[in-house]
Design an enzyme around this catalytic site. Structure first.
Site, PDB file in Angstrom:
ATOM      1  CB  SER A 127      79.513  36.006  43.263  1.00 14.03           C
ATOM      2  OG  SER A 127      78.145  35.701  43.431  1.00 14.03           O
TER       3      SER A 127
ATOM      4  CB  SER B 297      74.891  34.573  45.198  1.00 13.43           C
ATOM      5  OG  SER B 297      73.662  34.753  45.899  1.00 13.43           O
ATOM      6  CG  ASP B 298      74.604  41.365  45.263  1.00 16.84           C
ATOM      7  OD1 ASP B 298      73.786  41.419  46.210  1.00 16.84           O
ATOM      8  OD2 ASP B 298      75.132  42.390  44.796  1.00 16.84           O
ATOM      9  CB  SER B 299      70.241  40.448  46.644  1.00 21.38           C
ATOM     10  OG  SER B 299      68.909  40.258  46.883  1.00 21.38           O
TER      11      SER B 299
ATOM     12  CB  ALA C 290      73.586  37.165  41.942  1.00 17.45           C
TER      13      ALA C 290
END
Ligand code: BGC
Length: 725
Positions: free
Chosen positions: A240, A273-275, A277
């Protein structure tokens, strides 16, 4: 009447459609899990494991589901042993890493790979990347990045396939097939992660992490298709994105994460999730604290949390207070276990420690060289400047990037090594063992000093031909590298002017990761080769093209604007009510710049010439649920072996909603001998002709379509297609 295309909306689930045996096995594991163990599966953490007991401890307590940035079979096996032998439920960890354009052997950046218009090549290179990465114990890559992007200021254009959903979808499919291979549970299968879901590439102002506003129609027609293609090809995971999407950040967006992904597309895998996020939802302003951020992300459909630890910290209380249902956590765990089972991790959790990734062997280098050759785009070649003769006696190689390994690899180089990379200078030297090759860097990549110009000019004067390497340094593209200018950085354009003024046969070789504004250079340079960031075999591949061992055949996957102020500029734009007309002031254009690009989408030359003829459609009239077959002849009219990419576009002039002036719906790259003529065939059916009409349903509307087959997004042969009930 509009015929609805239900099959296009509801795709078959990809990797092993929910299989009862697997599902009951997952349920049995779930039944035994404590909440803390469940939350452990939702956590991804990274970092070195040597000298740190943190990851080991978490593994032993079943409190980590996946890692990132931990590499090496030995390291990973140690961690896996802690999870599989030391933890109560023995659930294996999934080891992830950014394998973006190769692992040890570095291939051209993804934007360059897209320029090859050759999905089978992408499948091969990503298979090799998977084989190398899995040797180091990894089983999951955060690739492909399938974000469509229309703004070259965004530094991450280097990581994607450019501006077109159809080309992007073809590339997405190829990456997934290559990474995951034919058997997901084979030890060299690397799980793919289509990212960044969704709209991240539409960042306002081209500024990384910036806000996006995208209509549902544009989301579905432009931004979704490469993700859908990745999932149809079996991608196990999605990431995401960071962006705010119409007021609901992509990492907390129930519409995209649940309604579309799980509801419409029946995606059985998991979303990471992205880092950070999830914790960034607080900065976005939709959560007052970590608990609210965790609640919004998980309930929207983000299953695994990268880096931040808000799920672990807050979900026990959120569940207790009824704000998050236990079943929501269970469902996220279920998705993660499903992927781990599909990858065979329970059966074979360990990597073979006797093997590790190693310096690229001859076969890997051959593939890297071929991939780089196939991805280069000849932008200009006046008076057949290229190819240069192999009998040149003296060649000047000039430019700050000519001997710069980092610029040749670009961003995200995995386990690639600068010292294993062939620079442009080394490649020219190897190609011309009997010539005198003089090198002058000419200038730096920043500042405005012209102190090196005189030496560069002298080198040009004393040579028979000049190779001028210009572009962007290796760290100027990739994440967080948005640029407010698209020109050649530093004094490079002035160096180019000085060297080109010498008047020797000169080829400019561009090493860069995004479309640049090159109008001054294009006016002056006789030949320009867009080499992008070509990877480990950069110099050899460039030399193959410069000296005619190979003919360039790539095409641009992204428009090159004439000037910065035109951005965003893309070929599949709408017509407007006042399309640009030279003799009509009140039309959609600029008073101080052209409205057309410098080089359009799909553009690229070769060392030969080709001609298209006899475009036919059979039948010319179809019903909305039928297809037509498009035939066209392509002929090599020159006297060299060469490639052509034949591109098929459609246009619908009158519909229930406005349509783009052109939409790519087919392409084929062919290699033709001199004089060879071949007939190509394209299918055009509901999948290609449909769109989201006024009712937001995907359908083919009866009416007239223009079918154009050309060698770029401009020009070509056109034939009408009539669709009626
Ligand atoms: C990037 C992702 C990447 C992740 C893990 C993030 O900053 O946006 O594309 O996969 O880091 O390294």
């Amino acid at each position: 009447m509009r015929i609805l295309l239900a099959f296009f909306l509801a795709a078959a689930p990809v990797f092993s459609a929910p299989n009862t045996a697997v599902e009951s096995r997952i349920q049995k594991i779930l039944n035994r899990m404590t909440l803390s163990e469940k939350l452990g599966q939702l956590q991804q953490l990274g970092g070195p494991i040597e000298g740190s007991s943190q990851l080991m401890d978490l593994a032993r307590h079943g409190k980590i589901g996946a890692t990132l940035n931990v590499r090496g079979a030995k390291n990973l096996n140690a961690l896996q042993r802690a999870a599989v032998e030391g933890s109560r439920l023995k659930i294996p960890i999934l080891f992830g890493f950014d394998v973006i354009h190769g692992y040890r052997t570095i291939f051209p950046i993804p934007l360059a790979m897209a320029s090859s218009w050759d999905p089978s090549l992408i499948e091969k290179v990503s298979r090799l990347a998977a084989q190398e990465a899995t040797l180091d114990g990894l089983r999951w890559t955060f690739s492909p990045m399938v974000d469509i992007t229309r703004d070259p200021r965004w530094g991450r254009v280097a990581e994607g396939a450019g501006e077109d959903p159809f080309l992007g979808a073809a590339m997405a499919r190829a990456y997934v097939r290559g990474y995951q291979g034919e058997n997901l549970s084979a030890p060299d299968s690397l799980a793919a992660c289509a990212k960044h879901w969704v709209g991240y590439g539409a960042a306002e102002g081209g500024r990384d992490y910036s806000t996006t506003e995208i209509s549902e129609r544009t989301l579905r027609e432009i931004y979704f298709p490469p993700f859908k293609a990745a999932l149809d090809a079996g991608a196990l995971t999605l990431m995401s994105a960071f962006n705010d999407l119409d007021g609901v950040p992509s990492s907390a967006n129930p519409f995209t994460l649940t309604k579309v992904l799980r509801g419409e597309w029946k995606f059985p895998g998991f979303v990471v999730s992205d880092s950070n996020a999830i914790s960034e939802l607080i900065q976005h302003g939709i959560a007052a604290n970590g608990a609210e951020a965790a609640q919004r992300a998980l309930t929207a459909g983000v299953d695994m949390e990268m880096h931040s630890r808000l799920y672990e910290e807050n979900l026990p209380t959120l569940i207790k207070s009824g704000l998050v249902a236990q079943s929501t956590v269970d469902e996220a765990v279920r998705r993660i276990l499903r992927v781990k089972i599909a990858l065979g991790l329970f059966k074979q959790p360990y990597a073979d420690e006797t093997r590790t990734s190693h310096t690229p062997d001859a076969a890997a280098r051959k593939m890297a060289r071929w991939a780089a050759v196939r991805s280069m785009v000849l932008l200009k070649n006046d008076g057949k400047t290229l190819p240069f003769s192999k009998n040149l006696k003296r060649v000047a190689v000039i430019g700050p990037l000519a001997n710069d390994t980092a610029a040749e690899l670009g961003s995200w180089i995995g386990n690639g090594r600068l010292e294993e990379t062939i620079t442009l200078l080394a490649g020219v030297r190897a190609a011309l063992p009997n010539a005198k090759v003089i090198f002058a860097s000419g200038c730096a990549m920043s500042g405005d000093s012209d102190a090196g110009f005189a030496k560069a000019v002298r080198a040009a004067q004393s040579s028979d031909a000049v190779v001028l390497a210009l572009g962007e340094a290796g760290d100027m593209t990739g994440e967080a590298t948005s640029r407010a200018f698209l020109n050649l950085p530093g004094p490079q354009i002035n160096l180019a002017k000085a060297v080109l003024a010498v008047g020797k046969p000169t080829a400019v070789v561009l090493l860069n990761g995004r479309p640049l504004t090159l109008s001054t250079l294009t006016q002056r340079a006789p030949a320009i080769l867009e080499a992008w960031q070509p990877g480990t075999e950069a110099g050899n591949a460039i030399a193959d093209i410069l000296f005619g061992n190979a003919s360039p055949g790539g095409k641009l996957p992204m428009t090159f604007p004439f000037t910065l102020g035109q951005v965003p500029l893309y070929y599949n734009h709408k017509n407007t009510g006042r399309p640009a007309k030279d003799d009509d002031h009140y039309t959609s254009k600029y008073i101080d710049a052209p409205v057309t690009p410098l080089f359009p989408f799909g553009w690229g030359l070769s060392y030969t010439s080709t001609r298209l003829s006899n475009l036919t459609l059979s039948p010319q009239k179809i019903t909305p649920d039928q297809k037509t077959i498009v035939h066209v002849f392509v002929e090599n009219t020159g006297n060299r072996l060469g490639d052509e990419v034949v591109e098929l576009y459609i246009r619908r002039r009158a519909a229930s909603v406005t349509r783009p002036v052109a939409e790519l719906k087919g392409f084929q790259r062919v290699t033709l001998k001199p004089g060879e003529k071949r007939q190509l065939k394209f299918d055009l059916g509901p999948k290609e002709l449909g769109f989201y009409g006024l009712d937001m349903k995907y359908a083919v509307e009866p009416g007239e379509y223009e079918i154009t087959v050309g060698t770029s997004s401009v020009g070509g042969l056109t034939a009408p297609l009539s669709v009626s009930n």
